[in-house]
Structures are given as C-alpha cells and as structure tokens.
Design a protein around this motif. Sequence first.
Motif, PDB file in Angstrom:
ATOM      1  N   ASP A  89     -52.939 -15.386  33.422  1.00 13.44           N
ATOM      2  CA  ASP A  89     -53.800 -16.466  33.436  1.00 13.44           C
ATOM      3  C   ASP A  89     -54.354 -17.737  34.349  1.00 13.44           C
ATOM      4  OD1 ASP A  89     -53.354 -16.456  30.624  1.00 13.44           O
ATOM      5  OD2 ASP A  89     -52.021 -18.118  29.866  1.00 13.44           O
ATOM      6  N   GLN A  90     -53.340 -17.327  35.704  1.00  9.97           N
ATOM      7  CA  GLN A  90     -53.285 -18.178  37.055  1.00  9.97           C
ATOM      8  C   GLN A  90     -54.046 -16.622  37.458  1.00  9.97           C
ATOM      9  OE1 GLN A  90     -49.722 -18.463  37.774  1.00  9.97           O
ATOM     10  NE2 GLN A  90     -49.471 -21.111  37.477  1.00  9.97           N
ATOM     11  N   MET A  91     -54.428 -15.843  37.559  1.00 10.32           N
ATOM     12  CA  MET A  91     -55.206 -15.186  38.305  1.00 10.32           C
ATOM     13  C   MET A  91     -56.699 -15.507  37.387  1.00 10.32           C
ATOM     14  SD  MET A  91     -53.342 -12.784  40.298  1.00 10.32           S
ATOM     15  CE  MET A  91     -54.058 -11.084  40.065  1.00 10.32           C
ATOM     16  N   ILE A  92     -56.685 -15.604  36.590  1.00  8.57           N
ATOM     17  CA  ILE A  92     -58.700 -15.791  36.186  1.00  8.57           C
ATOM     18  C   ILE A  92     -59.009 -16.479  37.479  1.00  8.57           C
ATOM     19  CG2 ILE A  92     -59.957 -16.882  34.374  1.00  8.57           C
ATOM     20  CD1 ILE A  92     -57.471 -15.983  32.436  1.00  8.57           C
ATOM     21  N   GLY A  93     -60.435 -15.100  37.550  1.00  3.38           N
ATOM     22  CA  GLY A  93     -61.245 -16.032  38.750  1.00  3.38           C
ATOM     23  C   GLY A  93     -62.023 -14.919  39.359  1.00  3.38           C
ATOM     24  N   ASP A  94     -62.695 -16.069  40.309  1.00  4.23           N
ATOM     25  CA  ASP A  94     -63.265 -14.754  41.704  1.00  4.23           C
ATOM     26  C   ASP A  94     -62.618 -14.846  42.736  1.00  4.23           C
ATOM     27  OD1 ASP A  94     -65.855 -15.358  40.516  1.00  4.23           O
ATOM     28  OD2 ASP A  94     -66.669 -17.381  41.369  1.00  4.23           O
ATOM     29  N   GLY A 148     -67.648  -9.221  45.752  1.00  4.46           N
ATOM     30  CA  GLY A 148     -67.277 -10.115  44.331  1.00  4.46           C
ATOM     31  C   GLY A 148     -66.961  -9.368  43.510  1.00  4.46           C
ATOM     32  N   LEU A 149     -65.794 -10.128  42.534  1.00  2.00           N
ATOM     33  CA  LEU A 149     -65.998  -9.588  40.954  1.00  2.00           C
ATOM     34  C   LEU A 149     -65.105 -10.971  40.762  1.00  2.00           C
ATOM     35  CD1 LEU A 149     -62.296  -7.140  41.139  1.00  2.00           C
ATOM     36  CD2 LEU A 149     -63.059  -8.318  43.118  1.00  2.00           C
ATOM     37  N   THR A 150     -64.610 -10.877  38.968  1.00  2.00           N
ATOM     38  CA  THR A 150     -65.021 -11.606  39.085  1.00  2.00           C
ATOM     39  C   THR A 150     -63.768 -11.365  37.808  1.00  2.00           C
ATOM     40  OG1 THR A 150     -66.415 -13.037  38.887  1.00  2.00           O
ATOM     41  CG2 THR A 150     -65.559 -13.839  37.315  1.00  2.00           C
ATOM     42  N   LEU A 151     -62.696 -12.235  37.553  1.00  3.94           N
ATOM     43  CA  LEU A 151     -60.986 -11.528  36.607  1.00  3.94           C
ATOM     44  C   LEU A 151     -62.080 -12.400  35.507  1.00  3.94           C
ATOM     45  CD1 LEU A 151     -57.926 -10.528  38.816  1.00  3.94           C
ATOM     46  CD2 LEU A 151     -60.008  -8.680  38.798  1.00  3.94           C
ATOM     47  N   THR A 152     -61.528 -11.946  34.291  1.00  3.33           N
ATOM     48  CA  THR A 152     -62.005 -13.663  32.944  1.00  3.33           C
ATOM     49  C   THR A 152     -60.462 -13.040  32.158  1.00  3.33           C
ATOM     50  OG1 THR A 152     -63.163 -11.349  31.308  1.00  3.33           O
ATOM     51  CG2 THR A 152     -64.242 -12.317  33.329  1.00  3.33           C
ATOM     52  N   ASN A 153     -60.522 -13.723  30.936  1.00  2.55           N
ATOM     53  CA  ASN A 153     -59.546 -14.200  30.094  1.00  2.55           C
ATOM     54  C   ASN A 153     -60.281 -13.235  29.020  1.00  2.55           C
ATOM     55  OD1 ASN A 153     -61.189 -15.787  29.761  1.00  2.55           O
ATOM     56  ND2 ASN A 153     -59.374 -17.161  29.596  1.00  2.55           N
ATOM     57  N   THR A 154     -61.032 -12.973  29.260  1.00  6.75           N
ATOM     58  CA  THR A 154     -61.849 -12.199  27.940  1.00  6.75           C
ATOM     59  C   THR A 154     -60.887 -10.695  27.349  1.00  6.75           C
ATOM     60  OG1 THR A 154     -63.800 -13.481  28.167  1.00  6.75           O
ATOM     61  CG2 THR A 154     -63.837 -11.631  26.691  1.00  6.75           C
ATOM     62  N   LEU A 178     -58.516 -10.339  47.646  1.00  4.52           N
ATOM     63  CA  LEU A 178     -58.160 -11.805  48.408  1.00  4.52           C
ATOM     64  C   LEU A 178     -59.043 -13.030  47.146  1.00  4.52           C
ATOM     65  CD1 LEU A 178     -58.970 -11.674  52.014  1.00  4.52           C
ATOM     66  CD2 LEU A 178     -56.836 -11.410  51.093  1.00  4.52           C
ATOM     67  N   ARG A 179     -58.176 -14.182  47.303  1.00  3.99           N
ATOM     68  CA  ARG A 179     -58.825 -15.306  46.708  1.00  3.99           C
ATOM     69  C   ARG A 179     -60.362 -15.743  46.979  1.00  3.99           C
ATOM     70  NH1 ARG A 179     -58.831 -17.766  41.655  1.00  3.99           N
ATOM     71  NH2 ARG A 179     -57.496 -17.487  40.363  1.00  3.99           N
ATOM     72  N   GLN A 180     -61.181 -15.973  46.391  1.00  4.37           N
ATOM     73  CA  GLN A 180     -62.841 -17.016  47.022  1.00  4.37           C
ATOM     74  C   GLN A 180     -62.054 -18.405  46.473  1.00  4.37           C
ATOM     75  OE1 GLN A 180     -65.290 -14.320  45.744  1.00  4.37           O
ATOM     76  NE2 GLN A 180     -66.124 -13.563  47.408  1.00  4.37           N
ATOM     77  N   PHE A 203     -58.614  -7.397  30.274  1.00  6.58           N
ATOM     78  CA  PHE A 203     -59.161  -8.488  30.032  1.00  6.58           C
ATOM     79  C   PHE A 203     -60.517  -7.616  30.547  1.00  6.58           C
ATOM     80  CE2 PHE A 203     -55.016  -9.740  29.682  1.00  6.58           C
ATOM     81  CZ  PHE A 203     -54.587 -10.646  28.279  1.00  6.58           C
ATOM     82  N   ALA A 204     -61.412  -8.480  30.408  1.00  9.81           N
ATOM     83  CA  ALA A 204     -62.857  -7.797  31.345  1.00  9.81           C
ATOM     84  C   ALA A 204     -62.557  -8.311  33.026  1.00  9.81           C
ATOM     85  CB  ALA A 204     -64.079  -8.322  30.616  1.00  9.81           C
ATOM     86  N   VAL A 205     -63.288  -7.990  33.987  1.00  8.17           N
ATOM     87  CA  VAL A 205     -63.916  -7.861  34.886  1.00  8.17           C
ATOM     88  C   VAL A 205     -65.210  -7.340  34.796  1.00  8.17           C
ATOM     89  CG1 VAL A 205     -62.978  -5.611  35.514  1.00  8.17           C
ATOM     90  CG2 VAL A 205     -63.278  -7.039  36.990  1.00  8.17           C
ATOM     91  N   PHE A 206     -65.828  -8.532  36.178  1.00  9.79           N
ATOM     92  CA  PHE A 206     -66.809  -8.093  36.567  1.00  9.79           C
ATOM     93  C   PHE A 206     -67.346  -8.348  37.814  1.00  9.79           C
ATOM     94  CE2 PHE A 206     -66.772 -10.362  31.758  1.00  9.79           C
ATOM     95  CZ  PHE A 206     -67.700  -9.846  31.761  1.00  9.79           C
TER      96      PHE A 206
END
Length: 231
Positions: A138-143, A156-162, A229-231, A169-172
């Motif tokens: 859950d803590q990985m979710i974000g940009d 750049g990519l976004t990890l989601t909880n979908t 890396l975390r953004q 889980f979906a990544v964009f």
Amino acid sequence: MTGRLGIAFAALLAAMICGSPARPQDASTLKKDMVGQWELSTTERSKTCVVTLRGDSTAQGMRLELEPGCAAALPFTKDIAAWSVKGLDIVRLQDAAGQPVIDFTEVESGIFEGLRTGEGIYILQNLAAARSLAKSMDQMIGDWSMVRGNGRPICGLTLTNTETTPDNFAVFLKPRCDPAVTAFAPTAWRLERGELLLMSASGEVWRFEADDNAQWRRVPDSVDPLIMLRQ
C-alpha cells in the motif's frame, strides 16, 4: 508519502523483507525457530492460510493449528495433521500417518518454499513479515521516476492500488518516456519476496531490488543501471 518517509520505507523493506540468505542450522535449532505463527500461501499471495506451529508433540508429530478458512483457500491443507523437521533442513507438514503433504526448505531467512506436484510452489513465511509486506505494498502507491545510473530521468510512472488480476495492480506511464520503457509498456506491478515487479501485457517482467541507497535498482545489474526513485 513524503520523500523522507519513502527513503525510510525502502530502507526498512531492504533490511527486513528482502531477507538474507538462509542460514545453516541443525535440526533442533530449526525446530525451535519454527514454533509460532506462519503464513502459508501461493507465491503471489492470492490465497493464504495462517498456520500456528506448536512445540509440543502428538501421536501424529508436532502439534499445529490451521485457521478455519485454510481448507477453502488451499484445499490440500485439509490433510495436514501435524508438522515435523526431517533431516537437517526440511520442514514437513504431514498427514495423520506421518506422510508428507508438503515439504519446505528455507530459501531466505524466514522464507520457505515447497512444491506440490501438479500445483506449483507454495511459500511459508513468518506471519508478521507477511503482513508487513502486504502493508508495504500500500505504501508503494504513488508517482515514481526511472533514472539511469548517471541520474538522467528517462520515464515517470504511477503505481496504483487498482487490482488488475489477483495481487497485481495497474501501473501507468507518463508522457515522453524513453523508447525502451515505452516498448516494454508495463501494465501491472506487485511486490514479491522483497522485489518490485513491473509486468507487461505480453508477460515480460522487469525486477527491481531495494539497494543500500534506498533506491530500487533493476536486476540483474548492468553497466548502465536502471533505477526507480520516489518523486
């Protein structure tokens, strides 16, 4: 999550969840270490079962307790009546006659693997560590940002909880990614045994491990590494 929390989380995950190589030990030490609560699961943790290994003996072997939902989640567990240590390093979950239902060997500190023919590999790991991993996902979710070893950003990519499929889980991807990342085109992610996995629709997988600098580095390593890396 802030950058400071992100660094703290990655360091904790590297130190506690990734584990260390399995340590040599004798049977008596292993038996003592196994007493407690464990999570029995499929490799991707889509099906789980809590097993409590006791230190006292019964007519079938060492006593154990399975949570009520085990048989529904993992049908083979209905045959498990006891546990034992065989040889120096085999943890056996066995039936009432003492025959193996599944044998586990330690592959990392606190993480055991067992194979059931025709079904696949199952994981036995410390319950607290398993639940910590679930929380960590859950803590990985974000940009996030992908950079080369020289620090040059390439995507750049976004990890989601979908959830796309069980435990995935979906990544964009964000616009203007490097062609190599665009060609890979990851659509899903998950954490598995301390690794961050990015997966494409074609089945290709990129694996990342948390390194000593609280970064996620693609493995196997290369002369031109790819780092998240975390953004």
